[in-house]
Motif scaffolding. Structure first.
Motif, mmCIF file in Angstrom:
data_model
loop_
_atom_site.group_PDB
_atom_site.id
_atom_site.type_symbol
_atom_site.label_atom_id
_atom_site.label_comp_id
_atom_site.label_asym_id
_atom_site.label_seq_id
_atom_site.Cartn_x
_atom_site.Cartn_y
_atom_site.Cartn_z
ATOM 1 N N ARG A 183 -7.310 -0.570 -3.249
ATOM 2 C CA ARG A 183 -7.749 0.538 -2.697
ATOM 3 C C ARG A 183 -7.178 1.771 -2.820
ATOM 4 N NH1 ARG A 183 -10.473 -0.172 3.254
ATOM 5 N NH2 ARG A 183 -11.196 2.040 3.433
ATOM 6 N N CYS A 184 -5.742 1.629 -2.668
ATOM 7 C CA CYS A 184 -4.883 2.846 -2.702
ATOM 8 C C CYS A 184 -4.085 2.979 -4.075
ATOM 9 C CB CYS A 184 -4.076 2.867 -1.312
ATOM 10 S SG CYS A 184 -2.850 1.740 -1.248
ATOM 11 N N CYS A 198 -2.153 -2.989 -3.688
ATOM 12 C CA CYS A 198 -3.390 -2.887 -3.030
ATOM 13 C C CYS A 198 -4.418 -2.011 -4.149
ATOM 14 C CB CYS A 198 -3.316 -1.981 -1.805
ATOM 15 S SG CYS A 198 -5.075 -1.337 -0.945
ATOM 16 N N CYS A 250 -2.856 4.712 2.547
ATOM 17 C CA CYS A 250 -4.059 3.598 2.415
ATOM 18 C C CYS A 250 -4.961 3.951 3.822
ATOM 19 C CB CYS A 250 -3.357 2.526 2.285
ATOM 20 S SG CYS A 250 -4.876 1.400 1.980
ATOM 21 N N CYS A 307 0.899 -1.119 0.080
ATOM 22 C CA CYS A 307 0.022 -0.177 -0.092
ATOM 23 C C CYS A 307 0.659 1.178 0.062
ATOM 24 C CB CYS A 307 -1.001 0.163 1.276
ATOM 25 S SG CYS A 307 -2.236 -0.969 1.088
HETATM 26 ZN ZN LIG Z 1 -3.811 0.019 0.161
#
Ligand SMILES: [Zn+2]
Length: 346
Positions: free
Chosen positions: A67-68, A65, A38, A34
């Motif tokens: 998400r980030c 990741c 994150c 990340c």
């Molecule tokens: Zn992340």
């Protein structure tokens, strides 16, 4: 790594965006890496490894990741830098859509990205750039109006409209003696004697003859009054008064009844060097019977000269009244080149 493991752990702990791009955090239990900021839950310290580059994390068997998106940090930074350069070169405001397209991002996403990196939205950043240019131009130019154009505004109205968005006096503040408002003011000499000029962030709120701070204080008892002869709009107002034959485009910030506002707006349409009768104005505002009311609205105009109530005279050519005295009215009209034909009636 450029930062120590302890620093990296602390930055990761507080989700510090400033460290995005400095290192990535790889989590042994999930095999994911990340960026420091994150939003995901923090693992135990014993389960993380720090790598300076994403490539090292990948080589060690970690996945980015979702998400980030740690791999996009460098690309994001380059996009922001490119957008900054584009705006610095531009004379006109750059639309968010064009900016985002130029750097290859979706507008909404880019807006967030830019704002996070720079601390200002692209539009706010452009406004601040232009304000800096204006300050420089004001130092180098003779008149405020020239400086406004040179700084890249399309005209004084546009400039003050923008300035007023954050600063203008609200209608409720007008009703409440200027509560919460800052009014800048100065008294300066002019062709018709000393003038009081007072401005809000939105426009000129008062321009009168023979008044001073006390009069302003009576009118706006709850405002903060700042004596500021160098305020750009005050300087611009005085420049406009000094050049009576020229049309100007300065904003006013005045409050009045709907009828008064209509009359004052109509007055501003009369070109320098021309006059109208009270009956003309009454007809222009759609109330031909309201000649007397036009006279009263004229007399209560709070921004003399620039809302040119002096350009309204009687149908028979005589001057009618003037809040600043008939001598001043005559002087103003002559300065604009109006022939006052029937001196016996004056
Ligand atoms: Zn992340």
């Amino acid at each position: 790594m450029k930062v120590s493991e302890d620093e990296a752990w602390a930055a990761f702990g507080r989700r510090d965006r400033a460290f995005d791009g400095c290192f990535v955090v790889a989590v042994l239990t999930t095999r994911i890496y990340c960026r420091p900021s994150c939003a995901a839950r923090r693992p135990l310290r014993e389960n993380v490894r720090f790598y300076e580059r994403a490539g090292e994390a990948i080589t060690a068997g970690f996945r980015a990741c979702l998400r980030c998106q740690p791999d996009s940090v460098a690309r994001d930074e380059a996009a922001v830098q490119r957008a900054l350069a584009l705006m610095q070169e531009a004379d006109e405001p750059v639309r968010l859509e064009s900016l985002a397209e130029a750097v290859g991002y979706a507008p909404h996403h880019f807006q967030r990205l830019f704002t996070r990196a720079v601390g200002l939205s692209p539009a706010a950043y452009f406004r601040s750039l232009r304000a800096q240019r204006l300050r420089r131009a004001l130092e180098e130019n003779e008149t405020v109006t020239e400086a406004i154009y040179e700084a890249g505004y399309s005209g004084p109205s546009r400039f003050y409209e923008e300035a007023g968005k954050q600063l203008g006096m609200t209608p409720s503040a007008w009703r409440d003696g200027g509560r919460g408002e800052t009014i800048r003011w100065a008294v300066a000499d002019s062709i018709v004697g000393p003038l009081l000029v007072a401005v809000t962030g939105r426009g000129i709120c008062r321009l009168t003859f023979g008044e001073g701070e006390e009069a302003l204080r009576r009118r706006f008892p709850k405002a903060t009054l700042v004596h500021d002869p160098d305020a750009p709009l005050i300087r611009a107002a005085l420049e406009a008064v000094a050049e009576p034959a020229r049309r100007h485009d300065l904003p006013v910030d005045v409050s009045g009844s709907a009828f008064q506002q209509r009359v004052w707006a109509e007055l501003r349409k009369i070109p320098p060097g021309e006059t109208r009768s009270y009956a003309d104005i009454a007809a222009a505002v759609g109330q031909p019977g309201a000649v007397r009311a036009v006279g009263t609205a004229n007399g209560s105009n709070p921004v003399a000269v620039l809302v040119p109530c002096h350009r309204v005279i009687r149908s028979d050519g005589s001057l009618g009244g003037y809040a600043g005295g008939l001598d001043r009215k005559r002087q103003l009209l002559r300065a604009e080149g109006v022939e006052l034909e029937s001196p016996t009636l004056l």
